[in-house]
Design a protein around this motif. Sequence first.
Motif, mmCIF file in Angstrom:
data_model
loop_
_atom_site.group_PDB
_atom_site.id
_atom_site.type_symbol
_atom_site.label_atom_id
_atom_site.label_comp_id
_atom_site.label_asym_id
_atom_site.label_seq_id
_atom_site.Cartn_x
_atom_site.Cartn_y
_atom_site.Cartn_z
ATOM 1 N N PHE A 169 -13.971 -25.359 -56.443
ATOM 2 C CA PHE A 169 -12.553 -25.527 -56.673
ATOM 3 C C PHE A 169 -11.962 -24.345 -57.457
ATOM 4 N N ALA A 170 -12.780 -23.729 -58.320
ATOM 5 C CA ALA A 170 -12.305 -22.539 -59.032
ATOM 6 C C ALA A 170 -11.997 -21.414 -58.053
ATOM 7 N N VAL A 171 -12.879 -21.267 -57.046
ATOM 8 C CA VAL A 171 -12.645 -20.243 -56.037
ATOM 9 C C VAL A 171 -11.404 -20.569 -55.221
ATOM 10 N N LEU A 172 -11.223 -21.841 -54.863
ATOM 11 C CA LEU A 172 -10.015 -22.232 -54.142
ATOM 12 C C LEU A 172 -8.761 -21.933 -54.965
ATOM 13 N N LEU A 173 -8.852 -22.157 -56.280
ATOM 14 C CA LEU A 173 -7.707 -21.863 -57.138
ATOM 15 C C LEU A 173 -7.408 -20.362 -57.146
ATOM 16 N N MET A 174 -8.442 -19.557 -57.111
ATOM 17 C CA MET A 174 -8.227 -18.107 -57.047
ATOM 18 C C MET A 174 -7.540 -17.721 -55.739
ATOM 19 N N ILE A 175 -7.929 -18.387 -54.656
ATOM 20 C CA ILE A 175 -7.267 -18.124 -53.376
ATOM 21 C C ILE A 175 -5.776 -18.445 -53.488
ATOM 22 N N VAL A 176 -5.444 -19.530 -54.158
ATOM 23 C CA VAL A 176 -4.044 -19.912 -54.331
ATOM 24 C C VAL A 176 -3.312 -18.888 -55.200
ATOM 25 N N VAL A 177 -3.996 -18.400 -56.239
ATOM 26 C CA VAL A 177 -3.397 -17.385 -57.107
ATOM 27 C C VAL A 177 -2.977 -16.162 -56.293
ATOM 28 N N PHE A 178 -3.800 -15.794 -55.306
ATOM 29 C CA PHE A 178 -3.512 -14.635 -54.461
ATOM 30 C C PHE A 178 -2.829 -15.058 -53.160
ATOM 31 N N SER B 41 0.562 -25.883 -61.694
ATOM 32 C CA SER B 41 0.380 -25.559 -63.106
ATOM 33 C C SER B 41 -0.865 -24.701 -63.318
ATOM 34 N N MET B 42 -1.979 -25.085 -62.684
ATOM 35 C CA MET B 42 -3.213 -24.310 -62.837
ATOM 36 C C MET B 42 -3.052 -22.905 -62.264
ATOM 37 N N ALA B 43 -2.413 -22.795 -61.102
ATOM 38 C CA ALA B 43 -2.234 -21.488 -60.472
ATOM 39 C C ALA B 43 -1.381 -20.577 -61.347
ATOM 40 N N THR B 44 -0.320 -21.141 -61.923
ATOM 41 C CA THR B 44 0.547 -20.346 -62.803
ATOM 42 C C THR B 44 -0.210 -19.881 -64.028
ATOM 43 N N LYS B 45 -0.979 -20.783 -64.665
ATOM 44 C CA LYS B 45 -1.757 -20.414 -65.844
ATOM 45 C C LYS B 45 -2.798 -19.350 -65.505
ATOM 46 N N ALA B 46 -3.464 -19.516 -64.364
ATOM 47 C CA ALA B 46 -4.507 -18.572 -63.971
ATOM 48 C C ALA B 46 -3.922 -17.190 -63.704
ATOM 49 N N ARG B 47 -2.762 -17.157 -63.016
ATOM 50 C CA ARG B 47 -2.133 -15.865 -62.724
ATOM 51 C C ARG B 47 -1.682 -15.182 -64.017
ATOM 52 N N LYS B 48 -1.055 -15.942 -64.921
ATOM 53 C CA LYS B 48 -0.612 -15.370 -66.195
ATOM 54 C C LYS B 48 -1.793 -14.864 -67.017
ATOM 55 N N ALA B 49 -2.876 -15.628 -66.990
ATOM 56 C CA ALA B 49 -4.062 -15.214 -67.744
ATOM 57 C C ALA B 49 -4.614 -13.899 -67.207
ATOM 58 N N LEU B 50 -4.683 -13.776 -65.883
ATOM 59 C CA LEU B 50 -5.198 -12.539 -65.288
ATOM 60 C C LEU B 50 -4.312 -11.349 -65.649
ATOM 61 N N LEU B 51 -3.010 -11.503 -65.487
ATOM 62 C CA LEU B 51 -2.103 -10.401 -65.781
ATOM 63 C C LEU B 51 -2.083 -10.075 -67.273
ATOM 64 N N GLY B 52 -2.285 -11.097 -68.101
ATOM 65 C CA GLY B 52 -2.380 -10.844 -69.536
ATOM 66 C C GLY B 52 -3.584 -9.984 -69.867
ATOM 67 N N HIS B 53 -4.729 -10.291 -69.242
ATOM 68 C CA HIS B 53 -5.921 -9.465 -69.454
ATOM 69 C C HIS B 53 -5.686 -8.041 -68.970
ATOM 70 N N VAL B 54 -5.058 -7.899 -67.819
ATOM 71 C CA VAL B 54 -4.799 -6.568 -67.266
ATOM 72 C C VAL B 54 -3.847 -5.793 -68.177
ATOM 73 N N GLU B 55 -2.839 -6.488 -68.675
ATOM 74 C CA GLU B 55 -1.885 -5.826 -69.564
ATOM 75 C C GLU B 55 -2.583 -5.282 -70.805
ATOM 76 N N ARG B 56 -3.471 -6.065 -71.401
ATOM 77 C CA ARG B 56 -4.194 -5.601 -72.584
ATOM 78 C C ARG B 56 -5.133 -4.452 -72.237
ATOM 79 N N LEU B 57 -5.744 -4.526 -71.063
ATOM 80 C CA LEU B 57 -6.610 -3.435 -70.623
ATOM 81 C C LEU B 57 -5.811 -2.138 -70.498
ATOM 82 N N TYR B 58 -4.642 -2.223 -69.872
ATOM 83 C CA TYR B 58 -3.819 -1.032 -69.696
ATOM 84 C C TYR B 58 -3.248 -0.538 -71.028
ATOM 85 N N GLU B 59 -2.998 -1.455 -71.940
ATOM 86 C CA GLU B 59 -2.568 -1.038 -73.280
ATOM 87 C C GLU B 59 -3.659 -0.204 -73.956
#
Length: 568
Positions: A471-480, A516-534
């Motif tokens: 289900f985690a993988v399915l959620l990632m598919i939804v995120v993308f 809700s899960m898809a939104t949280k997962a997408r925000k979490a990913l972009l948050g990590h990327v933002e910190r990486l780029y910072e």
Amino acid sequence: MNDKDPAALLAAVERLRDSADAVHLPLELDGTEGARGSRRELVQQLDDYVLPRLRALDAPLLAVVGGSTGAGKSTLVNSVVGDEVTRTGVIRPTTRASVLVHHEQDTRWFTDKRVLPGLARVAGVGEGGAADDPGSVRLVPTSSLPAGLALLDAPDIDSVVKANRSLSRQLLAAADLWLFVTTAARYADAVPWDLLREASERGTSVAIVLNRVPPEALEQVRLHLASMLREQGLGQAPIFTVLEVDLNRGMIPVKHVERLRSWLQSLARDARARSVVIRRTLSGTLGSLDGRAVGVADAVAAQAAAFAELEQAPRTAYAAALEGVSQGVQDGSLLRGEVLARWQELVGTGEFLRSVEAGIGRLRDRVAAYFTGRQVSSEPLGDAIQTGAAALITSHGQVAASTATRSWKTLPGGAELVREHPGLGKASPDLTERVERLIRDWQGEVLDLVREEAGSRRATARYLAFGVNGFAVLLMIVVFSMTAGLTGGEIAIAGGSAVLAQRLLEAVFGDQAVRSMATKARKALLGHVERLYEDERARFERVLEEVAVREHAAEELRAAAAGVEAAR
């Protein structure tokens, strides 16, 4: 200059000195080298002359003897004093350091570094060594020079040695009176006239000694020199001529320097005349401070503007990189290639896609039947998603580094920074490793989201069919899930896959929970990327820290200069 409030004027000049000293011009811009020199000369003159003179208006008058190489400055000083107080010679440059000749009673005024505080004191005439150090001033007391007057023999203004030229300019800026020595052959040279022009603009008292003049050329040369002085606003400067004669034991015969000697002695003995010279030079120098300080302030403002542009360039580049990742996460482009292949291996392209085409409404009723008794491995799909997302993030990070560096090369002051830090043009060497770790960490967070949301549903057949990893993988598919970056058949396949993944999740968790899960997962990913780029952008910021420009330095300097104008 006036005497309305000497203490206020001194405080204003001290403030200007501190403001100018605090100025840094680290970026290599057009005109910066000249501005650095102007700032340095401003601080030096405040330290060497203006502040000492304001603190002691009754101190001896300092006459600096300056001129071109071979003009006979040292010989003239010895001849006026009547003793060998400064070395002469034929090797150029002759005067390598400064020699300050003063009456024995005035020693206290010069040993305490009241003037020229940055120069070490050396006693006596000397024969070399420390006497040749441009960082020192040699003090020579003598009874032959009247009290109240000091002569400073300066290095050549056109010396082949840069340190000597710099010292000469510094000493001339510290003078109450500039005794400019030239010759009949060199009085029209450009270098001394540049300095004479500065002296005129700053109101410095100037006297001219025309040395080694052939008797037959005396009238012609003197008239031409006087005309040139008038053109530069120095028509009131006295001119003393010394004929070309044989030296007597290394000195000019007394009768040929008697007029100059008498003028200097009368100046030393007449406190009022001495005060007029001192105050005229001090007033002129104070009057020049505002324009000079504003010029430096303008250079500081240019530095601040250039610094702001350099600061913004990496921010823009990495903001664009983050936006690129955000779009890549949502536009369906990650559902291509390897991810599609692994997805099809997981669910098949026949039964479920036909169900999608026939109507999503009937799919819920068939999910349980399809997965009953069938445990499906989602690991290959998860690996494919990890690889695709890592490639997306790494690629945009590399492009951002390149883009920011190219921008710096085109911005004022940036090309030099790039040359000094060539590694900025590429992403950090460990970026790939850090991105892979980021994706693994994010996948762990997605697993936690699924576990948290599953709750009591963990015992259902639908949940057991896929398990938390599935289900985690399915959620990632939804995120993308969005498909704006795909065309033609890719949209049908990737879009159908994303819809199918979402419906499978909704069959277990409900549509609101999935969103809700898809939104949280997408925000979490972009948050990590933002910190990486910072962190990546911080490489540029660390470089800029080395050339930081104080934000309010220009305003402080202008205000300090205005304060001097108001107080004088």
